[in-house]
Design an enzyme around this catalytic site. Structure first.
Site, PDB file in Angstrom:
ATOM      1  N   LYS A 163     -35.717  -3.264 -16.976  1.00 53.51           N
ATOM      2  CA  LYS A 163     -36.614  -4.485 -16.876  1.00 53.51           C
ATOM      3  C   LYS A 163     -38.045  -4.273 -16.770  1.00 53.51           C
ATOM      4  CE  LYS A 163     -37.306  -5.230 -12.368  1.00 53.51           C
ATOM      5  NZ  LYS A 163     -38.635  -4.844 -11.813  1.00 53.51           N
ATOM      6  N   PRO A 177     -36.565   5.892 -15.119  1.00 58.83           N
ATOM      7  CA  PRO A 177     -36.926   6.698 -13.872  1.00 58.83           C
ATOM      8  C   PRO A 177     -36.634   5.885 -12.566  1.00 58.83           C
ATOM      9  CG  PRO A 177     -38.814   6.038 -15.166  1.00 58.83           C
ATOM     10  CD  PRO A 177     -37.695   5.633 -16.097  1.00 58.83           C
ATOM     11  N   ALA A 210     -39.297   3.044  -9.717  1.00 63.33           N
ATOM     12  CA  ALA A 210     -40.429   2.778 -10.972  1.00 63.33           C
ATOM     13  C   ALA A 210     -40.931   1.381 -11.164  1.00 63.33           C
ATOM     14  CB  ALA A 210     -40.074   3.628 -12.155  1.00 63.33           C
ATOM     15  N   GLY A 211     -39.977   0.448 -10.493  1.00 62.04           N
ATOM     16  CA  GLY A 211     -40.117  -0.973 -10.718  1.00 62.04           C
ATOM     17  C   GLY A 211     -39.659  -1.421 -11.971  1.00 62.04           C
ATOM     18  N   LEU A 212     -38.789  -0.447 -12.428  1.00 64.79           N
ATOM     19  CA  LEU A 212     -38.061  -1.007 -13.761  1.00 64.79           C
ATOM     20  C   LEU A 212     -36.592  -1.365 -13.624  1.00 64.79           C
ATOM     21  CD1 LEU A 212     -39.353   2.291 -15.632  1.00 64.79           C
ATOM     22  CD2 LEU A 212     -39.807  -0.228 -16.125  1.00 64.79           C
ATOM     23  N   GLY A 237     -34.054   0.127 -12.314  1.00 68.90           N
ATOM     24  CA  GLY A 237     -33.133   1.038 -12.689  1.00 68.90           C
ATOM     25  C   GLY A 237     -31.736   1.135 -11.783  1.00 68.90           C
ATOM     26  N   GLY A 238     -31.859   1.096 -10.566  1.00 72.36           N
ATOM     27  CA  GLY A 238     -30.620   0.704  -9.724  1.00 72.36           C
ATOM     28  C   GLY A 238     -29.849  -0.468  -9.866  1.00 72.36           C
ATOM     29  N   SER A 239     -30.630  -1.303  -9.825  1.00 72.06           N
ATOM     30  CA  SER A 239     -30.309  -2.757  -9.939  1.00 72.06           C
ATOM     31  C   SER A 239     -29.226  -3.068 -11.453  1.00 72.06           C
ATOM     32  CB  SER A 239     -31.325  -3.725  -9.927  1.00 72.06           C
ATOM     33  OG  SER A 239     -31.938  -3.658  -8.867  1.00 72.06           O
ATOM     34  N   ASP A 262     -32.668  -7.548  -7.628  1.00 76.09           N
ATOM     35  CA  ASP A 262     -32.842  -7.724  -8.990  1.00 76.09           C
ATOM     36  C   ASP A 262     -31.455  -7.869  -9.741  1.00 76.09           C
ATOM     37  OD1 ASP A 262     -35.646  -7.721  -8.745  1.00 76.09           O
ATOM     38  OD2 ASP A 262     -36.024  -5.603  -9.092  1.00 76.09           O
TER      39      ASP A 262
END
Ligand code: C5P
Length: 285
Positions: A10, A95, A98-100, A102-104, A137
């Site tokens: 996201k 990555p 990164a604020g993207l 990814g883990g969520s 998130d």
């Protein structure tokens, strides 16, 4: 039993921190948008016990500390299903730090895949509530799209879908720790805030230019370091006709929105010479 799915990243079109809650968390107001960058998550369940995670990356935990494993534990606890050895394989393209999200998104994907494997038919509301137990998130990532997220991130409102566009995403070399950055937040000192309502109006009018012009992330002012790199990436995006460019989430990745692929490709090409983590993505509903 084995299932595979893509877990999408996201970006935050806006991010505002409204207040601090008594439990130390922060009350957010943020517009989130799914993009086509994705991890691939495969789950295999066989008779036995235990949950393992394999991403092939040494800096990603392979046990209960991994959000994907936490998601599986939450699913089994909620449904009462027992007696399965669960192996989660993640091909990481998003990555980390990164604020993207990814883990969520991996965690959300595990919940939806287990729901499919065991035919538990939990539905969106229950999956989001389970997601909320494992990360702020995660609820958004259950269905993704274009959403306003408030509270810790769990109060979701569907918004008119984002007009299709290209998003060039670039992560600087430094990473951001979300809890560390939240610790630096002083709500009363936030000087500029995003025009969230203006973006929602522009979404309703399908006006990409107005959306991009209004994008703003309050974390950019709070960053303790790396401002120079963020500014440099933004300049490259804007010099190549990005309609707007900001940092996503708690960083450190920056994205720019483009209405044409040629400009997006040029920006991507230039950034890719200096930065390892660069992606040419599309918005995705
Ligand atoms: O919920 P999640 O594990 O993603 O959050 C990571 C950290 O970010 C939390 O431990 C908390 O310190 C901070 N956070 C916050 N307010 C939010 C979301 C996260 O302070 N709304």
């Amino acid at each position: 039993m084995k299932e595979t799915a893509l877990a999408y990243a996201k970006i935050n079109l806006s991010l505002d921190i409204v207040s601090k809650m008594p439990d130390g968390y922060h009350n957010l107001k943020t517009i989130m948008q799914t993009v086509s960058l994705a991890d691939e998550v495969t789950i295999e369940c066989n008779p036995g016990e235990g949950i393992t995670v394999d991403s092939g990356l040494p800096y990603i935990p392979d046990d209960e500390r991994n959000i994907a494993a936490k998601a599986a534990m939450a699913f089994y606890e909620f449904t009462g299903i027992t007696g399965y050895r669960t192996h989660i394989k993640i091909i990481k393209n998003i990555p980390v730090c990164a604020g993207l999200g990814g883990g969520s998104t991996d965690g959300a994907c595990v919940l939806t895949l287990l729901d499919k494997i065991f035919e538990t038919m939990l539905g969106r509301q229950k999956l989001e509530a389970l997601g909320n137990k494992i990360g702020s998130d995660v609820p958004f990532s259950i269905t993704g799209g274009t959403k306003l997220a408030e509270g810790k991130g769990e109060l979701l409102t569907d918004l008119p879908p984002m007009p299709h566009c290209y998003s060039v995403i670039c992560k600087p070399l430094f990473s951001c720790s979300t809890p560390e950055l939240f610790k630096l937040v002083k709500c009363e000192k936030i000087r500029a805030r995003p025009d969230t309502e203006g973006i929602i109006k522009a979404l309703g009018e399908n006006n990409l230019g107005d959306i991009a012009r209004r994008m703003y992330n309050v974390f950019e002012d709070i960053l303790p370091r790396g401002k120079h790199e963020i500014a440099e990436i933004k300049s490259t995006l804007l010099d190549n006709n990005a309609l707007g460019a900001i940092m996503t989430g708690s960083g450190s990745a920056v994205f720019g929105l483009f209405d044409n692929i040629d400009d997006a490709q040029k920006a991507y090409g230039q950034l890719n010479r200096s930065y390892r983590d660069c992606f040419l993505t599309e918005t995705f509903n």
